[in-house]
Design a protein around this motif. Structure first.
Motif, PDB file in Angstrom:
ATOM      1  N   GLU A 176      13.499  37.409 -19.760  1.00 55.35           N
ATOM      2  CA  GLU A 176      12.509  37.269 -20.826  1.00 55.35           C
ATOM      3  C   GLU A 176      11.419  38.325 -20.634  1.00 55.35           C
ATOM      4  OE1 GLU A 176      11.108  33.293 -20.769  1.00 55.35           O
ATOM      5  OE2 GLU A 176      13.090  32.403 -21.112  1.00 55.35           O
ATOM      6  N   PHE A 177      11.150  39.092 -21.697  1.00 52.66           N
ATOM      7  CA  PHE A 177      10.193  40.189 -21.623  1.00 52.66           C
ATOM      8  C   PHE A 177       9.140  40.042 -22.728  1.00 52.66           C
ATOM      9  CE2 PHE A 177      14.149  41.681 -19.830  1.00 52.66           C
ATOM     10  CZ  PHE A 177      13.759  42.382 -18.703  1.00 52.66           C
ATOM     11  N   ALA A 178       7.902  40.370 -22.386  1.00 48.10           N
ATOM     12  CA  ALA A 178       6.823  40.313 -23.369  1.00 48.10           C
ATOM     13  C   ALA A 178       6.915  41.486 -24.334  1.00 48.10           C
ATOM     14  CB  ALA A 178       5.469  40.307 -22.666  1.00 48.10           C
ATOM     15  N   ARG A 179       7.365  42.635 -23.826  1.00 50.24           N
ATOM     16  CA  ARG A 179       7.470  43.844 -24.655  1.00 50.24           C
ATOM     17  C   ARG A 179       8.773  44.562 -24.351  1.00 50.24           C
ATOM     18  NH1 ARG A 179       2.719  44.296 -22.129  1.00 50.24           N
ATOM     19  NH2 ARG A 179       3.448  46.134 -20.982  1.00 50.24           N
ATOM     20  N   ALA A 180       9.301  45.265 -25.337  1.00 51.96           N
ATOM     21  CA  ALA A 180      10.552  46.009 -25.161  1.00 51.96           C
ATOM     22  C   ALA A 180      10.413  47.076 -24.088  1.00 51.96           C
ATOM     23  CB  ALA A 180      10.973  46.639 -26.492  1.00 51.96           C
ATOM     24  N   GLU A 181       9.195  47.633 -23.956  1.00 50.43           N
ATOM     25  CA  GLU A 181       8.973  48.682 -22.960  1.00 50.43           C
ATOM     26  C   GLU A 181       9.204  48.170 -21.546  1.00 50.43           C
ATOM     27  OE1 GLU A 181       6.932  47.827 -25.341  1.00 50.43           O
ATOM     28  OE2 GLU A 181       6.843  49.577 -26.672  1.00 50.43           O
ATOM     29  N   LYS A 183      11.407  45.940 -20.576  1.00 44.97           N
ATOM     30  CA  LYS A 183      12.838  45.891 -20.333  1.00 44.97           C
ATOM     31  C   LYS A 183      13.407  47.294 -20.137  1.00 44.97           C
ATOM     32  CE  LYS A 183      17.003  43.584 -21.971  1.00 44.97           C
ATOM     33  NZ  LYS A 183      17.543  42.637 -22.956  1.00 44.97           N
ATOM     34  N   GLU A 184      12.961  48.224 -20.938  1.00 44.89           N
ATOM     35  CA  GLU A 184      13.428  49.609 -20.804  1.00 44.89           C
ATOM     36  C   GLU A 184      13.090  50.165 -19.428  1.00 44.89           C
ATOM     37  OE1 GLU A 184      11.675  51.759 -24.001  1.00 44.89           O
ATOM     38  OE2 GLU A 184      12.803  50.706 -25.571  1.00 44.89           O
ATOM     39  N   SER A 185      11.902  49.847 -18.924  1.00 43.57           N
ATOM     40  CA  SER A 185      11.481  50.311 -17.611  1.00 43.57           C
ATOM     41  C   SER A 185      12.343  49.702 -16.513  1.00 43.57           C
ATOM     42  CB  SER A 185      10.008  49.967 -17.375  1.00 43.57           C
ATOM     43  OG  SER A 185       9.599  50.334 -16.078  1.00 43.57           O
ATOM     44  N   LEU A 186      12.631  48.400 -16.630  1.00 52.74           N
ATOM     45  CA  LEU A 186      13.449  47.723 -15.622  1.00 52.74           C
ATOM     46  C   LEU A 186      14.871  48.267 -15.600  1.00 52.74           C
ATOM     47  CD1 LEU A 186      13.667  45.307 -13.577  1.00 52.74           C
ATOM     48  CD2 LEU A 186      14.543  43.973 -15.506  1.00 52.74           C
TER      49      LEU A 186
END
Length: 347
Positions: A176-181, A183-186
């Motif tokens: 679960e991510f607050a922002r798409a950025e 997830k992209e970073s992870l």
């Protein structure tokens, strides 16, 4: 009996889970089922102490705001996964006691480990969702980590037992991510992605897309059988991609495997398996969505065919005297075939 004593008692009993509900008896889930740890109900003071022992200040704030918080913590050298729920007069905590120490030893088929070690495509794992499925996945990840150098991400909504880092590095996240950025970073630069206990449409579509991009994916889902897991995957992909869904799955799927708990001779839990390697015949059946023929393969396939049937797995347990005949025939989906296998080896 204090809260710490309750937890240590649950640990001594090799409990897999500890259930704490204010107003009810504290209970523990053992391999044999749920048992009460004391006759008196859990108290509000103990609930507050449990929060103080396991939750950080930030996690307490999340619980107060949203009514739920998950994570893991250490209590007297005991590593615990936790899920807290609080709404109106209901206050409940579920603790995963099986993160360390009480690991179930799951003997995995060599073909399953070999397929995962190749780190190609998509491996679909299924099972009834018991703790043994988590430990089977943990063992696979540990084996790969010992032999390969890579970066992996493990998505799990429950506290996943951390793999001892050897050559590889795993990052753990709830998904679960607050922002798409975020997830992209992870996900930047990852070689492997693991989905533990997911079965929703979005995660399955993401797993397919990652596998098509060359990332190795293990998707472990709760399902009663391999064919049921494949049916659900094909249904999801068919709804989204129409006639192109099944060929896309067949193209990237490396293996589908199922794991099933069986009562052992000494009361312990052992596990039987099914393994479906993606040979040309199997890929063709998946493209055609011919699940009936796949099911026949998983019950009648000869030895050394790249397919391990449930009966063949049960036969190995019988030969090694891990289960009795009555249990094996109760678990088998094709008792007549199992009887034929037994006669071949003189049992």
């Amino acid at each position: 009996m204090s809260l710490t004593e309750l937890l240590l008692q649950a640990k001594a009993k090799k409990a897999e889970e500890f259930l704490f509900v204010v107003g009810s008896e504290p209970r523990a889930r053992l391999a044999s089922g749920w048992t009460s740890l004391r006759s008196s109900p859990a108290l509000m003071t103990e609930w507050n102490l449990l929060q103080q022992s396991l939750l950080s200040t930030q996690q307490k704030a999340v619980l107060e705001t949203t009514g739920v918080v998950q994570g893991e913590a250490a209590l007297d050298t005991l590593r615990i996964g936790f899920s807290f729920f609080q709404q109106d007069s209901t206050m409940k905590a579920v603790l995963d006691m099986d993160l360390d120490g009480g690991k179930q030893e799951v003997a995995l088929p060599p073909s399953l480990l070999e397929a995962c070690l190749r780190m190609k495509g998509l491996v679909l794992l299924s099972g009834p969702g018991e703790a043994g499925q988590v430990w089977a996945l943990h063992r696979i990840l540990q084996k790969i980590s010992d032999e390969k150098s890579f970066l992996g991400v493990v998505f799990s909504r429950k506290a996943f037992p951390q793999v001892r880092e050897s050559k590889s590095c795993y990052l753990y996240h709830t998904g679960e991510f607050a922002r798409a950025e975020e997830k992209e970073s992870l996900m930047a630069g990852v070689d492997m992605v693991v989905y533990d206990g997911f079965h929703d449409e979005d995660s399955l579509l993401e797993a397919l897309s990652l596998a098509e991009q060359g990332v190795f994916v293990i998707y472990s889902m709760k399902a009663p059988s391999v064919t049921n897991a494949l049916r659900r995957a094909l249904s999801t992909l068919g709804d989204r991609f129409g006639e192109h869904g099944a060929p896309r799955l067949a193209e990237v799927l490396t293996m589908a495997s199922g794991q099933y708990p069986v009562a052992g001779l000494s009361g312990e839990k052992v596990f039987a398996h099914e393994v479906l390697l993606m040979k040309p015949q199997v890929r063709g059946l998946i493209e055609d969505q011919d699940l009936k023929s796949l099911e026949n393969l998983l019950t009648q396939a000869p030895e050394n065919s790249g397919i391990l049937t449930l009966n063949q797995s049960l036969l190995q347990h019988l030969i090694r005297r891990r289960v009795d005949l009555k249990t094996a025939f109760e678990v088998s989906r094709d008792p007549d075939n199992l009887d034929q296998l037994l006669k071949k080896v003189g049992i």
